[in-house]
Design a protein around this motif. Structure first.
Motif, PDB file in Angstrom:
ATOM      1  N   TYR A   1       0.709  -1.010   0.119  1.00 27.12           N
ATOM      2  CA  TYR A   1      -0.080  -0.085  -0.142  1.00 27.12           C
ATOM      3  C   TYR A   1       0.936   1.171   0.120  1.00 27.12           C
ATOM      4  O   TYR A   1       1.898   1.315   0.656  1.00 27.12           O
ATOM      5  CB  TYR A   1      -1.002  -0.131   1.337  1.00 27.12           C
ATOM      6  CG  TYR A   1      -1.887   1.252   1.099  1.00 27.12           C
ATOM      7  CD1 TYR A   1      -3.301   1.064   0.476  1.00 27.12           C
ATOM      8  CD2 TYR A   1      -1.379   2.358   1.892  1.00 27.12           C
ATOM      9  CE1 TYR A   1      -4.013   2.196   0.511  1.00 27.12           C
ATOM     10  CE2 TYR A   1      -2.481   3.507   1.864  1.00 27.12           C
ATOM     11  CZ  TYR A   1      -3.511   3.357   1.222  1.00 27.12           C
ATOM     12  OH  TYR A   1      -4.602   4.443   1.221  1.00 27.12           O
ATOM     13  N   ARG A   2       0.493   2.472  -0.707  1.00 23.07           N
ATOM     14  CA  ARG A   2       1.108   3.530  -0.381  1.00 23.07           C
ATOM     15  C   ARG A   2       0.232   4.494  -0.993  1.00 23.07           C
ATOM     16  O   ARG A   2      -0.692   4.590  -1.932  1.00 23.07           O
ATOM     17  CB  ARG A   2       2.304   3.528  -1.732  1.00 23.07           C
ATOM     18  CG  ARG A   2       3.142   4.993  -2.110  1.00 23.07           C
ATOM     19  CD  ARG A   2       3.620   4.807  -3.429  1.00 23.07           C
ATOM     20  NE  ARG A   2       4.666   3.552  -3.382  1.00 23.07           N
ATOM     21  CZ  ARG A   2       5.981   3.823  -3.398  1.00 23.07           C
ATOM     22  NH1 ARG A   2       6.374   4.942  -2.907  1.00 23.07           N
ATOM     23  NH2 ARG A   2       6.778   2.803  -3.439  1.00 23.07           N
ATOM     24  N   ASP A   3       0.302   5.602  -0.153  1.00 24.09           N
ATOM     25  CA  ASP A   3      -0.157   6.940  -0.347  1.00 24.09           C
ATOM     26  C   ASP A   3       0.519   7.869   0.390  1.00 24.09           C
ATOM     27  O   ASP A   3       1.625   7.632   0.709  1.00 24.09           O
ATOM     28  CB  ASP A   3      -1.882   6.810   0.123  1.00 24.09           C
ATOM     29  CG  ASP A   3      -1.683   6.962   1.707  1.00 24.09           C
ATOM     30  OD1 ASP A   3      -1.096   7.482   2.563  1.00 24.09           O
ATOM     31  OD2 ASP A   3      -2.869   6.839   2.182  1.00 24.09           O
ATOM     32  N   PRO A   4       0.259   9.293   0.223  1.00 23.33           N
ATOM     33  CA  PRO A   4       1.237  10.182   0.536  1.00 23.33           C
ATOM     34  C   PRO A   4       1.598  10.106   1.956  1.00 23.33           C
ATOM     35  O   PRO A   4       2.797  10.610   2.622  1.00 23.33           O
ATOM     36  CB  PRO A   4       0.404  11.503   0.535  1.00 23.33           C
ATOM     37  CG  PRO A   4      -0.490  11.443  -0.607  1.00 23.33           C
ATOM     38  CD  PRO A   4      -0.990   9.898  -0.612  1.00 23.33           C
ATOM     39  N   GLU A   5       0.858   9.413   2.841  1.00 26.07           N
ATOM     40  CA  GLU A   5       1.056   9.477   4.355  1.00 26.07           C
ATOM     41  C   GLU A   5       1.493   8.134   4.900  1.00 26.07           C
ATOM     42  O   GLU A   5       2.117   7.840   5.981  1.00 26.07           O
ATOM     43  CB  GLU A   5      -0.038   9.997   5.174  1.00 26.07           C
ATOM     44  CG  GLU A   5      -0.573  11.181   4.760  1.00 26.07           C
ATOM     45  CD  GLU A   5      -1.766  11.749   5.681  1.00 26.07           C
ATOM     46  OE1 GLU A   5      -2.459  10.961   6.044  1.00 26.07           O
ATOM     47  OE2 GLU A   5      -2.349  12.859   5.299  1.00 26.07           O
TER      48      GLU A   5
ATOM     49  N   LEU B   1       3.119   4.137   3.970  1.00 23.82           N
ATOM     50  CA  LEU B   1       3.834   3.012   2.846  1.00 23.82           C
ATOM     51  C   LEU B   1       4.090   1.692   3.739  1.00 23.82           C
ATOM     52  O   LEU B   1       4.577   1.869   4.752  1.00 23.82           O
ATOM     53  CB  LEU B   1       5.216   3.787   2.621  1.00 23.82           C
ATOM     54  CG  LEU B   1       6.068   2.822   1.746  1.00 23.82           C
ATOM     55  CD1 LEU B   1       5.475   2.471   0.435  1.00 23.82           C
ATOM     56  CD2 LEU B   1       7.485   3.479   1.464  1.00 23.82           C
TER      57      LEU B   1
ATOM     58  N   THR C   1      -7.918   7.603  11.379  1.00 23.73           N
ATOM     59  CA  THR C   1      -8.570   7.990  10.126  1.00 23.73           C
ATOM     60  C   THR C   1      -9.884   8.122  10.301  1.00 23.73           C
ATOM     61  O   THR C   1     -10.352   7.172  11.126  1.00 23.73           O
ATOM     62  CB  THR C   1      -7.986   7.362   8.911  1.00 23.73           C
ATOM     63  OG1 THR C   1      -8.782   8.050   7.765  1.00 23.73           O
ATOM     64  CG2 THR C   1      -8.552   6.064   8.702  1.00 23.73           C
TER      65      THR C   1
ATOM     66  N   ASN D   1     -11.891   7.812   7.432  1.00 24.94           N
ATOM     67  CA  ASN D   1     -12.020   7.443   6.274  1.00 24.94           C
ATOM     68  C   ASN D   1     -12.162   5.660   6.267  1.00 24.94           C
ATOM     69  O   ASN D   1     -10.978   5.255   6.086  1.00 24.94           O
ATOM     70  CB  ASN D   1     -10.950   7.662   5.219  1.00 24.94           C
ATOM     71  CG  ASN D   1     -11.501   7.323   3.649  1.00 24.94           C
ATOM     72  OD1 ASN D   1     -12.371   6.403   3.494  1.00 24.94           O
ATOM     73  ND2 ASN D   1     -11.326   8.125   2.836  1.00 24.94           N
TER      74      ASN D   1
ATOM     75  N   ARG E   1     -10.270   3.741   3.270  1.00 28.99           N
ATOM     76  CA  ARG E   1      -8.858   3.837   3.383  1.00 28.99           C
ATOM     77  C   ARG E   1      -8.394   3.085   4.394  1.00 28.99           C
ATOM     78  O   ARG E   1      -7.359   2.422   4.223  1.00 28.99           O
ATOM     79  CB  ARG E   1      -8.384   5.334   3.412  1.00 28.99           C
ATOM     80  CG  ARG E   1      -7.025   5.625   3.503  1.00 28.99           C
ATOM     81  CD  ARG E   1      -6.488   6.919   3.628  1.00 28.99           C
ATOM     82  NE  ARG E   1      -5.022   7.213   3.772  1.00 28.99           N
ATOM     83  CZ  ARG E   1      -4.608   7.755   4.978  1.00 28.99           C
ATOM     84  NH1 ARG E   1      -5.385   7.960   5.774  1.00 28.99           N
ATOM     85  NH2 ARG E   1      -3.460   7.733   4.922  1.00 28.99           N
TER      86      ARG E   1
ATOM     87  N   ARG F   1      -8.397  -0.681   3.498  1.00 28.49           N
ATOM     88  CA  ARG F   1      -7.202  -0.887   2.460  1.00 28.49           C
ATOM     89  C   ARG F   1      -5.751  -1.009   3.200  1.00 28.49           C
ATOM     90  O   ARG F   1      -5.139  -1.861   3.187  1.00 28.49           O
ATOM     91  CB  ARG F   1      -7.032   0.017   1.528  1.00 28.49           C
ATOM     92  CG  ARG F   1      -7.975   0.108   0.626  1.00 28.49           C
ATOM     93  CD  ARG F   1      -7.967   0.825  -0.438  1.00 28.49           C
ATOM     94  NE  ARG F   1      -9.331   1.089  -1.393  1.00 28.49           N
ATOM     95  CZ  ARG F   1      -9.544   2.125  -2.108  1.00 28.49           C
ATOM     96  NH1 ARG F   1      -9.110   3.564  -1.664  1.00 28.49           N
ATOM     97  NH2 ARG F   1     -10.631   2.190  -2.731  1.00 28.49           N
ATOM     98  N   ILE F   2      -5.687  -0.190   4.097  1.00 29.68           N
ATOM     99  CA  ILE F   2      -4.216  -0.142   4.932  1.00 29.68           C
ATOM    100  C   ILE F   2      -4.254  -1.139   5.898  1.00 29.68           C
ATOM    101  O   ILE F   2      -3.257  -1.941   5.934  1.00 29.68           O
ATOM    102  CB  ILE F   2      -4.117   1.176   5.676  1.00 29.68           C
ATOM    103  CG1 ILE F   2      -4.076   2.460   4.514  1.00 29.68           C
ATOM    104  CG2 ILE F   2      -3.038   1.308   6.728  1.00 29.68           C
ATOM    105  CD1 ILE F   2      -4.219   3.818   5.407  1.00 29.68           C
TER     106      ILE F   2
END
Length: 153
Positions: free
Chosen positions: A5-9, A11, A130, A132, A135, A138-139
């Motif tokens: 998983y990768r997003d701006p906050e 990894l 979070t 969300n 999200r 997924r994380i």
């Protein structure tokens, strides 16, 4: 190295995790779990308001049709009110689609805060918080995959 998983906050890779501004190697995470906060009644009220907003024009159209059928007026007046009621009911379709999309997004986000916690040698660490829900799911699934015994060899 596999990236789960990768997003701006966040990894999550097969070698480590970066969340909440901190980096952890996978062997450092002894245990991972999640908690759910209390419900946000503001979100639930917003969903209720969206539902009422969707139904209101339909009810107005239905009321206009009922009034038209019960009216003791000239035929043209009854027909005009009847057509007006039908048009109000039909006018709601494009607006209802937009409102239903907002409702779907509200359910994707969820109505409570979600947290992922980890136990490391120094104690318990908050990895992520979070609102969300999509999200978060997924994380958390990516973190579970990265921590599976077959992957950690």
């Amino acid at each position: 190295m596999t990236t789960y998983y990768r997003d701006p906050e966040v990894l999550i890779t097969s070698s480590g995790v970066r969340m909440n501004g901190r980096d952890f190697r996978l062997p450092e995470l002894l245990q991972v779990w999640y908690t759910r906060g209390s419900r946000s009644w503001g979100v639930i009220a917003w969903r209720g308001a969206l539902g009422l907003t969707i139904l209101l024009p339909v009810l107005v159209g239905g009321l206009a049709i009922t009034v038209a059928l019960l009216m003791q007026a000239a035929v043209m007046t009854v027909v005009a009110v009847l057509i007006g009621g039908i048009l109000v009911g039909l006018a709601v379709v494009p607006v209802a689609d937009l409102l239903l999309e907002r409702m779907d997004l509200s359910y994707d986000r969820g109505s409570r805060s979600l947290e992922i916690w980890g136990r490391v040698h120094g104690g318990e660490v908050l990895l992520l918080r979070t609102d969300n829900a999509q999200r978060f799911g997924r994380i958390y699934r990516a973190l579970q995959r990265a921590l599976e015994p077959a992957v950690r060899r």
